[in-house]
Design a protein around this motif. Structure first.
Motif, mmCIF file in Angstrom:
data_model
loop_
_atom_site.group_PDB
_atom_site.id
_atom_site.type_symbol
_atom_site.label_atom_id
_atom_site.label_comp_id
_atom_site.label_asym_id
_atom_site.label_seq_id
_atom_site.Cartn_x
_atom_site.Cartn_y
_atom_site.Cartn_z
ATOM 1 N N SER A 76 0.830 -1.211 -0.055
ATOM 2 C CA SER A 76 -0.068 -0.016 -0.196
ATOM 3 C C SER A 76 0.837 1.191 0.076
ATOM 4 C CB SER A 76 -0.950 0.175 1.057
ATOM 5 O OG SER A 76 -0.153 0.052 2.275
ATOM 6 N N PHE A 77 0.190 2.585 -0.492
ATOM 7 C CA PHE A 77 0.910 3.418 -0.431
ATOM 8 C C PHE A 77 1.229 3.784 1.074
ATOM 9 C CE2 PHE A 77 0.866 8.466 -0.256
ATOM 10 C CZ PHE A 77 2.092 8.640 -1.243
ATOM 11 N N ASP A 78 0.263 3.615 1.910
ATOM 12 C CA ASP A 78 0.648 3.892 3.529
ATOM 13 C C ASP A 78 1.898 3.084 3.808
ATOM 14 O OD1 ASP A 78 -1.543 5.576 3.573
ATOM 15 O OD2 ASP A 78 -2.716 4.067 4.739
ATOM 16 N N ASP A 79 1.879 2.022 3.552
ATOM 17 C CA ASP A 79 3.202 1.272 3.735
ATOM 18 C C ASP A 79 4.637 1.944 3.405
ATOM 19 O OD1 ASP A 79 2.076 -0.950 5.370
ATOM 20 O OD2 ASP A 79 1.920 -2.302 3.602
ATOM 21 N N LEU A 80 4.279 2.324 2.004
ATOM 22 C CA LEU A 80 5.504 3.082 1.462
ATOM 23 C C LEU A 80 5.664 4.417 2.217
ATOM 24 C CD1 LEU A 80 4.783 2.998 -2.396
ATOM 25 C CD2 LEU A 80 6.242 1.470 -1.110
ATOM 26 N N LEU A 81 4.949 4.983 2.697
ATOM 27 C CA LEU A 81 4.909 6.255 3.617
ATOM 28 C C LEU A 81 5.670 5.764 4.848
ATOM 29 C CD1 LEU A 81 1.799 8.202 2.871
ATOM 30 C CD2 LEU A 81 3.997 8.760 2.231
ATOM 31 N N MET A 82 5.090 4.762 5.362
ATOM 32 C CA MET A 82 5.940 4.281 6.899
ATOM 33 C C MET A 82 7.367 4.169 6.515
ATOM 34 S SD MET A 82 3.633 4.676 9.095
ATOM 35 C CE MET A 82 4.865 3.837 10.453
ATOM 36 N N VAL A 83 7.783 3.422 5.584
ATOM 37 C CA VAL A 83 9.234 3.158 5.335
ATOM 38 C C VAL A 83 9.940 4.437 5.001
ATOM 39 C CG1 VAL A 83 10.787 2.323 3.545
ATOM 40 C CG2 VAL A 83 8.736 0.752 4.374
ATOM 41 N N PHE A 84 9.303 5.375 4.192
ATOM 42 C CA PHE A 84 9.742 6.504 3.717
ATOM 43 C C PHE A 84 10.159 7.440 5.092
ATOM 44 C CE2 PHE A 84 8.657 11.124 2.981
ATOM 45 C CZ PHE A 84 9.600 11.534 2.267
ATOM 46 N N PHE A 85 9.136 7.471 5.953
ATOM 47 C CA PHE A 85 9.489 8.400 6.992
ATOM 48 C C PHE A 85 10.268 7.719 8.079
ATOM 49 C CE2 PHE A 85 5.271 10.752 5.897
ATOM 50 C CZ PHE A 85 5.875 11.891 5.542
ATOM 51 N N THR A 86 10.522 6.422 8.168
ATOM 52 C CA THR A 86 11.474 5.816 8.859
ATOM 53 C C THR A 86 12.855 5.955 8.121
ATOM 54 O OG1 THR A 86 9.959 4.318 9.471
ATOM 55 C CG2 THR A 86 12.110 3.417 9.844
ATOM 56 N N VAL A 87 13.314 5.738 7.078
ATOM 57 C CA VAL A 87 14.553 6.017 6.528
ATOM 58 C C VAL A 87 15.057 7.248 6.019
ATOM 59 C CG1 VAL A 87 14.231 3.570 5.397
ATOM 60 C CG2 VAL A 87 13.873 5.824 4.069
ATOM 61 N N HIS A 88 14.557 8.193 6.564
ATOM 62 C CA HIS A 88 15.159 9.363 6.554
ATOM 63 C C HIS A 88 14.558 10.218 7.497
ATOM 64 C CE1 HIS A 88 11.407 11.122 5.053
ATOM 65 N NE2 HIS A 88 12.015 12.478 5.129
ATOM 66 N N ASP A 89 15.204 11.704 7.955
ATOM 67 C CA ASP A 89 14.936 12.418 8.914
ATOM 68 C C ASP A 89 13.868 13.561 8.423
ATOM 69 O OD1 ASP A 89 14.415 14.411 10.868
ATOM 70 O OD2 ASP A 89 16.669 14.534 11.455
ATOM 71 N N PRO A 90 12.546 13.298 8.428
ATOM 72 C CA PRO A 90 11.419 14.425 8.231
ATOM 73 C C PRO A 90 11.591 15.518 9.023
ATOM 74 C CG PRO A 90 10.540 12.630 9.399
ATOM 75 C CD PRO A 90 11.861 12.038 9.522
ATOM 76 N N THR A 91 12.471 15.865 10.033
ATOM 77 C CA THR A 91 12.232 16.928 10.933
ATOM 78 C C THR A 91 13.373 18.029 10.629
ATOM 79 O OG1 THR A 91 13.596 15.960 12.402
ATOM 80 C CG2 THR A 91 11.406 15.365 12.784
ATOM 81 N N THR A 92 14.226 17.721 9.766
ATOM 82 C CA THR A 92 15.106 18.932 9.591
ATOM 83 C C THR A 92 15.062 19.463 8.164
ATOM 84 O OG1 THR A 92 16.900 17.159 8.645
ATOM 85 C CG2 THR A 92 16.867 17.858 10.959
ATOM 86 N N VAL A 93 14.935 20.635 7.799
ATOM 87 C CA VAL A 93 14.778 21.543 6.791
ATOM 88 C C VAL A 93 16.051 21.479 5.977
ATOM 89 C CG1 VAL A 93 14.178 23.923 5.751
ATOM 90 C CG2 VAL A 93 13.119 23.021 7.894
ATOM 91 N N ASP A 94 15.884 20.845 4.517
ATOM 92 C CA ASP A 94 16.721 20.829 3.652
ATOM 93 C C ASP A 94 18.109 20.145 4.065
ATOM 94 O OD1 ASP A 94 14.983 22.043 1.975
ATOM 95 O OD2 ASP A 94 16.027 24.230 2.171
ATOM 96 N N ARG A 95 17.969 19.264 4.983
ATOM 97 C CA ARG A 95 19.134 18.339 5.481
ATOM 98 C C ARG A 95 18.659 16.938 6.040
ATOM 99 N NH1 ARG A 95 23.104 20.905 10.039
ATOM 100 N NH2 ARG A 95 24.402 18.985 9.790
ATOM 101 N N GLN A 96 19.825 16.277 5.612
ATOM 102 C CA GLN A 96 19.776 14.805 5.940
ATOM 103 C C GLN A 96 21.305 14.542 6.507
ATOM 104 O OE1 GLN A 96 16.923 12.569 6.235
ATOM 105 N NE2 GLN A 96 16.207 14.509 5.895
ATOM 106 N N GLY A 97 21.504 14.569 7.968
ATOM 107 C CA GLY A 97 22.844 14.382 8.448
ATOM 108 C C GLY A 97 23.720 15.417 7.722
ATOM 109 N N ASN A 98 25.025 14.959 7.101
ATOM 110 C CA ASN A 98 25.850 16.087 6.796
ATOM 111 C C ASN A 98 25.600 16.386 5.211
ATOM 112 O OD1 ASN A 98 27.435 15.759 8.804
ATOM 113 N ND2 ASN A 98 28.541 14.196 8.256
ATOM 114 N N ASP A 99 24.577 15.920 4.775
ATOM 115 C CA ASP A 99 24.032 16.452 3.527
ATOM 116 C C ASP A 99 23.083 17.631 3.381
ATOM 117 O OD1 ASP A 99 25.272 14.448 2.032
ATOM 118 O OD2 ASP A 99 23.628 13.005 2.108
ATOM 119 N N ILE A 100 23.543 18.906 2.913
ATOM 120 C CA ILE A 100 22.978 20.180 3.464
ATOM 121 C C ILE A 100 22.563 20.583 2.144
ATOM 122 C CG2 ILE A 100 23.015 22.340 4.688
ATOM 123 C CD1 ILE A 100 24.842 21.138 6.633
#
Length: 175
Positions: free
Chosen positions: A66-90
């Motif tokens: 399901s799309f909901d399952d895709l979203l659960m994976v998506f929100f788990t495999v990246h940080d959805p709480t930082t603006v324009d940033r994932q770890g050292n990738d800015i």
């Protein structure tokens, strides 16, 4: 009948290998969406002036995942709480975003974000955007993790994310 999800979760090298392992996913293409430049190059997007976000276009069979399952994976495999940033990738190309292909996807994202915020205890900054033109990344960016497993970024950034995903979502992984 397959459907498409377009997800921006930071560096597309990090999210592509995760979605490639999911049951019901038939194709994952890294690319760019959301900007003003037609047919942008990786270098242009990294230059931060195109307005594009690094995304993956996920083709999936909704009878298998399901799309909901895709979203659960998506929100788990990246940080959805930082603006324009994932770890050292800015930079703006690393924004968290869902390019909703229809109203059903938009509603699903709007419904799941409060759940993610409760689980994380902080606000989610993921952009909810409409369908936009998807531009495939250059061939050297496709299957990057699988083709470059000994590269430093793959070993120290991507591999731990893939391992954590595999531990958490065993039931969703292809046999």
């Amino acid at each position: 009948m397959s459907k498409i999800a377009v997800l921006g979760g930071g560096c597309f090298w990090c999210v592509e290998p995760v979605f490639n392992q999911l049951k019901g996913v038939t194709q994952v293409l890294p690319g760019y969406a959301g900007g003003k430049t037609e047919n942008p190059s990786y270098e242009e997007v990294c230059g931060k002036a195109t307005g594009h976000i690094e995304v993956v276009q996920v083709r999936f069979d909704p009878s298998q995942i399901s799309f909901d399952d895709l979203l659960m994976v998506f929100f788990t495999v990246h940080d959805p709480t930082t603006v324009d940033r994932q770890g050292n990738d800015i930079g703006p190309q690393y924004a968290s975003a869902v390019f909703c292909q229809d109203e059903e996807q938009r509603e699903a994202v709007q419904n799941i974000i409060p759940e993610v915020e409760r689980a994380l205890g902080v606000p989610v900054v993921t952009q909810i955007r409409g369908a936009d033109r998807f531009w495939p990344a250059e061939p050297e960016h496709q299957n990057y993790y699988e083709l470059n497993p000994t590269q430093g970024y793959c070993q120290f950034v991507i591999r731990p994310k893939v391992a954590a995903f595999r531990d958490r979502f065993k039931a969703l992984i292809k046999k």
